[in-house]
Scaffold this motif. Sequence first.
Motif: not given
Length: 89
Positions: A28-30, A52-54, A67-72
């Motif tokens: 998982s990315p930082k 990913a569905s956006i 795609v990353s909810q946390a980074i977004y």
Amino acid sequence: MKKVFTVLLAFTIAIGFSFSSVNVEAASPKVVTYKNCTELNKVYKGGVARSASIKNVGGETKYKPFVSQAIYDANKKSDRDKDLIACEK
């Protein structure tokens, strides 16, 4: 013999799960909050999508977003058109 086999199988499964959970955390990315889109695009050329569905509503883009909810969520302020993709390019 069955008891030894059962114990070995349980031990092997436990070890397998412990290694797989370490790999998931390492993959998982930082989560970093970037100052602006220029800084974010140095790391993520296509920007960052919440899922990913956006679909992009801001126009044609050159790169596919990461795609990353946390980074977004950490960089939500950079999503000017509110299409759930921050700094699309």
